[in-house]
Design an enzyme around this catalytic site. Structure first.
Site, PDB file in Angstrom:
ATOM      1  CG  HIS A   1      -1.924  -1.014   1.313  1.00  0.00           C
ATOM      2  ND1 HIS A   1      -2.519  -1.701   2.167  1.00  0.00           N
ATOM      3  CD2 HIS A   1      -2.690  -1.613   0.136  1.00  0.00           C
ATOM      4  CE1 HIS A   1      -3.350  -2.679   1.937  1.00  0.00           C
ATOM      5  NE2 HIS A   1      -3.640  -2.522   0.526  1.00  0.00           N
TER       6      HIS A   1
ATOM      7  CD  GLU B   1      -1.998  -3.313   9.269  1.00  0.00           C
ATOM      8  OE1 GLU B   1      -1.243  -1.909   9.148  1.00  0.00           O
ATOM      9  OE2 GLU B   1      -2.545  -3.575   8.458  1.00  0.00           O
TER      10      GLU B   1
ATOM     11  NE  ARG C   1      -6.324   0.024   0.945  1.00  0.00           N
ATOM     12  CZ  ARG C   1      -5.932  -0.647   2.036  1.00  0.00           C
ATOM     13  NH1 ARG C   1      -5.401  -0.133   2.938  1.00  0.00           N
ATOM     14  NH2 ARG C   1      -6.311  -1.957   2.062  1.00  0.00           N
TER      15      ARG C   1
ATOM     16  CD  GLU D   1      -0.345   0.454   4.423  1.00  0.00           C
ATOM     17  OE1 GLU D   1       0.411  -0.472   4.538  1.00  0.00           O
ATOM     18  OE2 GLU D   1      -1.490   0.627   4.305  1.00  0.00           O
TER      19      GLU D   1
ATOM     20  CG  HIS E   1       0.116  -4.095   5.395  1.00  0.00           C
ATOM     21  ND1 HIS E   1      -0.579  -3.728   4.580  1.00  0.00           N
ATOM     22  CD2 HIS E   1       0.872  -5.064   5.309  1.00  0.00           C
ATOM     23  CE1 HIS E   1      -0.822  -4.864   3.449  1.00  0.00           C
ATOM     24  NE2 HIS E   1       0.095  -5.580   4.010  1.00  0.00           N
TER      25      HIS E   1
END
Lengths: 292, 370
Positions: B91, B289, B151, B94, B222
């Site tokens: 993405h 994440e 994104r 990020e 991510h």
């Protein structure tokens, strides 16, 4: 010969880390498409889907009822709504709280009312780093025109942190100023902001909480991603007044949503949002010949 | 005058001693965000500086025909090696994630000669690291402030839909088009016209399929939220090794917390590439994440790059060590034990054992070996 073999084996046993040994192949059970074990993962949303062209395919949310796993999404989404509520009540340019941990959560259906959550959570002020434990009850109203969730929350200690002095200085600095302040891209692409912009960033976050609270339902999780810009307007009724353009990030749909807000604040009255205006999503595209 | 000259000479020698004058050995390179050109140059430099352990590989093309590259890092071996897969920046917005992939590479290259554990892993494993998977999207997010929140990739919409981009992490062939997706090409979670409609997702899929028997652990990196996610996202299904995934995941979360005190929550949740990896048999498959929990969100300040990378490195290493040790140590133990028992059996049958019948002894030994 035999004893030489024993000797070699002794060495091997002692030196387990010897990488000349061949690794095991296929240590884990392989999972082909026909072999998935079906077992229920507690805490996971049950999402069944009906695909319709052009619509978000996540239609029938069979909502969790009863005790919720505190670290899974359903409880966290509800707790985030409590965070927004707390910011609307207690937030300021020097107080902006975020959800830290959910300790306990449960949900139930209440006939004719909607879905009711009970939560125990900890929030943390991002400025002072003071944490506080809160108990909250919230109701997501049912019905075609889903209104804003209703929240009742009480927290220990946290919200008694003394911000009065800083707030007063900030207020005095800007209330009679002949230089209306403004800023944009807070934080910027690299995460930077001027120190003087920080209180306006916090204020933007708190003001955004009003919309985020209003727009939340059980299947959303909002956060403010950036203050695109803000401008100080003329003071009215001893309130500092600002026009804000904020970017909200909604975690489930991953959308970035633009809102314009008319915001007022004073130490006495707290933050108020007088007007909100949804901005259309820009579908402006860069022409195809993008430089490599 | 002479003094200054000699000081200068000493400094020059010290600098040269580090290899050469490239900025990549400077600590502060890894505390800044880098655009795609810089990352590509860095990849070349990693290969040039470490030719015996680093090679780069182009394994696909983006929609806009750019190369998708990875760095393969490991000590050469005559044995068949196992693999660890890590991809960053699926993405575009990020940005902390390519920074982490770069940090990870730099760190293992820095310590593999002196750290016995990393050295051993470099002998047995190859690390396949893709610093930027969604190259087109990442470049687009660097264009200006208004593109920063992009994104998806940059493939155009089809039919009546004029918006750009498919969410690459909804395009994999793992229950495609079912959970948490949109069929509207203007949406951020648009899953594409069909599974693997996007060349970026195809590239990863084909590479993984070729290697799947050898991959011990799969990481897709991510931001934001501070979570360690494990398969599966869709309801009523848990991975067969769910308990192990949870245990290893929780161990990683603890390792992360030990670095800077940050809490990362472990959750079974969404991410089609991680689900796909698990489904093709890769035993440990995780989505990380990274920071933060929402105050800066995608716009993480550069002064947080280093602590974020340090803690994520600890988390990832915990999982890699677990995967490595399970594959290599337990096999060593099994093989050695088997050889011992076989040897014992051989000794017992050939030696004189007095009044015990040979048959009985053989039976007992066979039972032990079996």
């Amino acid at each position: 010969m035999f004893w030489r073999l024993v000797f070699v084996l002794l060495i091997l046993t002692v030196d387990h880390g010897n990488s000349t040994l061949m690794p095991k192949i296929g240590t884990e059970p392989s999972v082909g498409s026909g072999q998935l074990q079906n077992s229920f993962l507690p805490g996971l949303d049950n999402l069944t889907t009906t695909a319709k062209e052009g619509e978000v395919v996540e239609v029938e949310n069979v909502m969790m009822t009863g005790v919720l796993h505190p670290s899974h999404y359903p409880a966290r989404r509800a707790a985030t709504v409590v965070q927004h509520y707390l910011n609307t009540r207690y937030g300021s340019p020097y107080r902006w709280v975020f959800l830290s941990t959910v300790h306990k959560g449960s949900a139930e259906d209440v006939t004719d009312i909607g879905r009711k959550y009970h939560l125990e959570l900890t929030v943390q002020d991002t400025i002072s780093n003071v944490s506080g434990r809160c108990s909250a009850e919230l109701v997501f109203p049912e019905g075609a025109e889903q209104g804003a969730p209703q929240v009742n929350a009480s927290c220990d200690e946290l919200l008694q942190s003394n911000t009065t002095a800083q707030e007063e200085v900030f207020y005095q600095q800007h209330i009679a100023s002949n230089n209306p302040v403004s800023g944009d891209n807070i934080p910027d692409s690299h995460g930077h902001m001027e120190p003087t912009m920080k209180p306006f960033w916090h204020l933007g976050g708190v003001a955004s909480s009003f919309i985020m609270l209003r727009e939340s339902n059980e299947s959303t999780m909002y956060n403010m991603a950036q203050v695109a810009n803000f401008t100080q307007l003329e003071t009215e009724n001893n309130q500092l007044r600002f026009q804000y353009h904020v970017l909200l990030h909604e975690m489930v749909s991953q959308e970035i949503i633009h809102w314009k807000l008319l915001v007022t604040w004073s130490p006495a009255e707290g933050v108020k949002v007088l007007q909100t205006e949804l901005q259309p999503k820009c579908h402006c595209e860069v022409p195809p010949n993008t430089t490599k | 005058m002479l003094c200054l000259g000699s000081v200068g000479l000493v400094l020059l020698m010290l600098t040269l001693q580090r290899g050469h004058l490239a900025p990549y050995s400077e600590r502060n390179y890894y505390t800044r965000y880098h655009n795609m050109t810089e990352i590509s140059e860095w990849m070349e430099q990693m290969e040039t500086e470490n030719p015996d352990v680093v090679s780069s590989l182009v394994y696909g093309q983006t929609y806009e025909k750019r190369n998708i590259s990875l760095l393969k890092i490991g000590l050469s071996s005559t044995n068949r090696k196992k693999a660890i897969w890590m991809d960053c920046c699926i993405h575009a917005r990020e940005w902390i994630t390519p920074a982490f992939c770069q940090y990870f590479v730099e760190e293992i290259l820095k310590v593999y000669k002196t750290n016995a554990k990393i050295n051993e892993m470099m002998k047995n494993l190859d690390f396949y690291v893709t610093p930027v998977l969604n190259v087109d999207g990442y470049i687009y997010s660097w264009l200006n402030e208004s593109t920063r929140m992009w994104r998806k990739n940059r493939s155009p919409g089809t039919g009546n839909c004029t918006c750009y981009g498919t969410d690459l992490n909804r395009n994999f062939n793992s229950n495609w088009g079912t959970v948490g997706v949109s069929t509207d090409c203007c949406k951020e979670i648009y899953c594409g016209t069909k599974a693997l409609s996007e060349t970026e997702a195809q590239a990863v899929t084909y590479k993984l399929e070729k290697m799947s028997g050898d991959i011990l652990a799969f990481f897709t990196i991510h931001s934001y939220s501070q979570l360690i996610l494990l398969p599966y996202a869709h309801a009523n299904i848990s991975a067969p090794n769910h308990e192990r995934l949870m245990e290893v995941g929780l161990g990683a979360a603890k390792a992360i917390k030990d670095v800077h005190g940050m809490n990362y929550t472990v959750d079974p949740a969404s991410g089609t590439s991680q689900d796909y990896a698990r489904q093709i048999g890769i035993p440990l498959s995780f989505t990380f994440e990274l920071r933060d929990k929402g105050d800066h969100a995608f716009l993480l300040p550069e002064d947080q790059i280093q602590p974020t990378c340090e803690e994520a490195y600890a988390g990832v290493q915990h999982i890699i060590s677990d995967a490595h040790d399970k594959a290599f140590y337990s096999s060593a133990a099994t093989i050695t034990a088997t050889l011992w028992t076989t040897l014992l059996a051989a000794w017992v049958t050939t030696a004189t054992v007095g009044r015990m019948g040979r048959t009985t002894v053989v039976m007992i030994t066979t039972a032990t070996v079996g």
